[in-house]
Design an enzyme around this catalytic site. Structure first.
Site, PDB file in Angstrom:
ATOM      1  N   LYS A   1      26.025   8.882 -24.139  1.00  0.00           N
ATOM      2  CA  LYS A   1      26.807   7.716 -24.185  1.00  0.00           C
ATOM      3  C   LYS A   1      26.923   6.844 -25.383  1.00  0.00           C
ATOM      4  CE  LYS A   1      25.266   6.375 -19.339  1.00  0.00           C
ATOM      5  NZ  LYS A   1      24.322   5.638 -18.800  1.00  0.00           N
TER       6      LYS A   1
ATOM      7  N   GLN B   1      20.053   1.568 -17.118  1.00  0.00           N
ATOM      8  CA  GLN B   1      19.908   2.861 -16.651  1.00  0.00           C
ATOM      9  C   GLN B   1      19.028   2.952 -15.453  1.00  0.00           C
ATOM     10  OE1 GLN B   1      21.555   5.031 -18.241  1.00  0.00           O
ATOM     11  NE2 GLN B   1      20.982   6.828 -17.141  1.00  0.00           N
TER      12      GLN B   1
ATOM     13  N   ASP C   1      28.848  -1.210 -15.066  1.00  0.00           N
ATOM     14  CA  ASP C   1      28.848  -0.197 -14.026  1.00  0.00           C
ATOM     15  C   ASP C   1      29.331  -0.577 -12.743  1.00  0.00           C
ATOM     16  OD1 ASP C   1      26.888   2.184 -14.523  1.00  0.00           O
ATOM     17  OD2 ASP C   1      25.192   0.735 -14.758  1.00  0.00           O
TER      18      ASP C   1
HETATM   19  N1  LIG Z   1      23.004   2.521 -14.406  1.00  0.00           N
HETATM   20  C1  LIG Z   1      23.475   3.878 -14.362  1.00  0.00           C
HETATM   21  N2  LIG Z   1      24.741   4.341 -14.368  1.00  0.00           N
HETATM   22  C2  LIG Z   1      24.904   5.566 -14.374  1.00  0.00           C
HETATM   23  O1  LIG Z   1      26.160   5.983 -14.326  1.00  0.00           O
HETATM   24  C3  LIG Z   1      23.968   6.562 -14.173  1.00  0.00           C
HETATM   25  C4  LIG Z   1      22.622   6.093 -14.223  1.00  0.00           C
HETATM   26  N3  LIG Z   1      22.363   4.875 -14.209  1.00  0.00           N
HETATM   27  N4  LIG Z   1      21.574   6.866 -14.053  1.00  0.00           N
HETATM   28  C5  LIG Z   1      21.907   8.425 -14.042  1.00  0.00           C
HETATM   29  C6  LIG Z   1      23.275   8.639 -13.636  1.00  0.00           C
HETATM   30  C7  LIG Z   1      23.577  10.193 -13.991  1.00  0.00           C
HETATM   31  N5  LIG Z   1      24.687   9.838 -14.975  1.00  0.00           N
HETATM   32  C8  LIG Z   1      25.299  10.983 -15.723  1.00  0.00           C
HETATM   33  C9  LIG Z   1      26.178  10.671 -17.151  1.00  0.00           C
HETATM   34  C10 LIG Z   1      26.657  11.579 -17.874  1.00  0.00           C
HETATM   35  C11 LIG Z   1      26.407  12.881 -17.318  1.00  0.00           C
HETATM   36  C12 LIG Z   1      27.066  13.961 -18.299  1.00  0.00           C
HETATM   37  O2  LIG Z   1      27.450  13.791 -19.317  1.00  0.00           O
HETATM   38  N6  LIG Z   1      26.941  15.165 -17.864  1.00  0.00           N
HETATM   39  C13 LIG Z   1      27.454  16.438 -18.641  1.00  0.00           C
HETATM   40  C14 LIG Z   1      26.275  17.107 -19.528  1.00  0.00           C
HETATM   41  C15 LIG Z   1      24.938  17.053 -18.782  1.00  0.00           C
HETATM   42  C16 LIG Z   1      23.695  17.722 -19.332  1.00  0.00           C
HETATM   43  O3  LIG Z   1      23.730  18.616 -20.462  1.00  0.00           O
HETATM   44  O4  LIG Z   1      22.772  17.140 -19.150  1.00  0.00           O
HETATM   45  C17 LIG Z   1      28.101  17.406 -17.727  1.00  0.00           C
HETATM   46  O5  LIG Z   1      27.822  17.066 -16.430  1.00  0.00           O
HETATM   47  O6  LIG Z   1      28.904  18.140 -18.523  1.00  0.00           O
HETATM   48  C18 LIG Z   1      25.618  13.168 -16.134  1.00  0.00           C
HETATM   49  C19 LIG Z   1      25.264  12.168 -15.448  1.00  0.00           C
HETATM   50  C20 LIG Z   1      24.890   8.758 -14.853  1.00  0.00           C
HETATM   51  N7  LIG Z   1      24.218   7.819 -14.344  1.00  0.00           N
END
Ligand SMILES: Nc1nc(=O)c2c([nH]1)NC[C@@H]1CN(c3ccc(C(=O)N[C@@H](CCC(=O)O)C(=O)O)cc3)C=[N+]21
Ligand SMILES: NC(=O)C1=CN([C@@H]2O[C@H](COP(=O)(O)OP(=O)(O)OC[C@H]3O[C@@H](n4cnc5c(N)ncnc54)[C@H](OP(=O)(O)O)[C@@H]3O)[C@@H](O)[C@H]2O)C=CC1
Length: 309
Positions: free
Chosen positions: A50, A94, A117
């Site tokens: 992010k 988060q 969010d």
């Molecule tokens: N307040 C809050 N808001 C959220 O939006 C939130 C949270 N807490 N807690 C955790 C989850 C999970 N989440 C992700 C964000 C980006 C990827 C992401 O970038 N994924 C990539 C790379 C994954 C990697 O390499 O680990 C992909 O799927 O290609 C994944 C999961 C947002 N979350």
């Protein structure tokens, strides 16, 4: 036939470009503060992604790292100072938080106008009532993917697997708003495979590696895999058995490279939207003008009672 692969990484990159251009046209740099309490390994990865994406798009992004033993009162005080800070447009705490902190009290403390969010009850209510304000990033990202894939949503049967406040529920609200016939399935659903087999659009947001197998898939369906599961050998996999689904599905998102990058792009977009509303904006401020998916969704929100067809 082999399913078309929906390239979330490329679609997210294009969206980030649009957002960067719009930010460059503003007289200010939108400010985003991400709060990370403790050292959760997965969260640390997302927060890093992010931060990088936000800075590349021209946002003024900062991450506030607090120790796992931070008290609820101290976290509330941090949020209050960000609520009061005129340079901050977006606040994201988060999740999950350590167990001694009441998550709902924290979410309620965030200024709804800075709640990028979309988890604050005011924003949840707005979405439920069909007048969305700040919409949760992951479901919003899924709508963009469906749009980019050319999926017909209006009148289609959509099944959402999972009913969390972060993904499943807001996902179903957006699909309903876009006129899908929407079913929410969960751990008490009597016959999951049968429900899924009826879906023209299947959104999997459960958190169980490879739970959705080929025989759950309606031939030709669009499959969006929100799940992010780490297998014992350390690789990432979705909730859908991707290789098995390929011959049956019409289109499918991979993991990684599907919904995850869209979540981050939509977070940037929400921050730009929040900044435009707070500060006024040369370019209108609202993402809905820039992004066709939200524009078409917004269209369906125009009247509370859609025209019969
Ligand atoms: N307040 C809050 N808001 C959220 O939006 C939130 C949270 N807490 N807690 C955790 C989850 C999970 N989440 C992700 C964000 C980006 C990827 C992401 O970038 N994924 C990539 C790379 C994954 C990697 O390499 O680990 C992909 O799927 O290609 C994944 C999961 C947002 N979350
Ligand atoms: N790509 C991204 O950007 C993001 C990915 N994720 C990923 O998405 C997945 C879901 O996340 P989240 O919604 O937060 O998870 P939650 O654990 O909060 O919710 C999971 C949901 O799945 C349901 N469920 C659990 N087990 C089963 C089962 N065996 N059969 C049917 N339903 C079941 C639960 O049902 P019940 O309510 O009945 O308990 C619940 O509604 C995770 O893998 C997470 O990592 C999450 C956020 C962003």
């Amino acid at each position: 036939m082999t399913a078309r692969i929906i390239d979330g990484k490329a679609i997210a990159a294009a969206l980030r470009e649009t957002i960067a251009t719009r930010i460059a046209a503003q007289p200010y740099r939108p400010g985003l503060a991400v709060i990370l309490v403790g050292e959760d390994a997965a969260s640390t990865v997302y927060v890093r992604n992010k931060d990088r994406a936000a800075k590349a798009a021209g946002l003024n992004a900062s991450t506030i790292r607090l120790p796992a033993e931070t008290s609820q009162a101290s976290l509330l005080a941090t949020i209050q100072s960000l609520n009061d800070d005129p340079d901050i447009d977006g606040i994201l705490v988060q999740l999950p938080l350590p167990p001694h902190i009441a998550t709902d009290a924290i979410i309620r403390a965030i200024d709804p106008a800075k709640d990028v969010d979309g988890f604050h009850p005011d924003n949840v209510a707005a979405l439920a009532l069909g007048a969305p304000s700040l919409v949760p990033c992951t479901p919003s990202g899924v709508m963009h993917l469906l749009h980019a894939a050319g999926t017909n949503i209006s009148g289609a049967r959509a099944v959402v697997l999972g009913r969390s406040n972060i993904v499943g529920r807001p996902m179903a609200a957006l699909l309903l708003a876009a006129d899908a016939t929407t079913t929410i399935a969960h751990s008490r659903t009597a016959n999951l495979p049968d429900e899924c087999r009826r879906a023209d659009i299947l959104i999997a947001a459960v958190g169980r590696a490879n739970m959705v197998t080929a025989d759950w898939i309606n031939p030709g369906a669009t499959i969006i895999d929100v799940g992010i599961n780490r297998t014992p050998d350390g690789t990432l996999t979705g909730d859908v058995d991707f290789a098995a689904a390929l011959p049956t599905a019409g289109a499918i998102t991979p993991v990684p490279g599907g919904v995850g990058p869209m979540t981050i792009a939509c977070l940037l977009d929400n921050t730009l939207l929040a900044a435009g509303r707070r500060r006024g904006s040369k370019a209108g401020g609202s993402s809905s003008g820039a992004i066709p998916a939200m524009k078409s969704i917004a269209g369906t929100f125009g009247s509370s009672a859609p025209e019969p067809r």
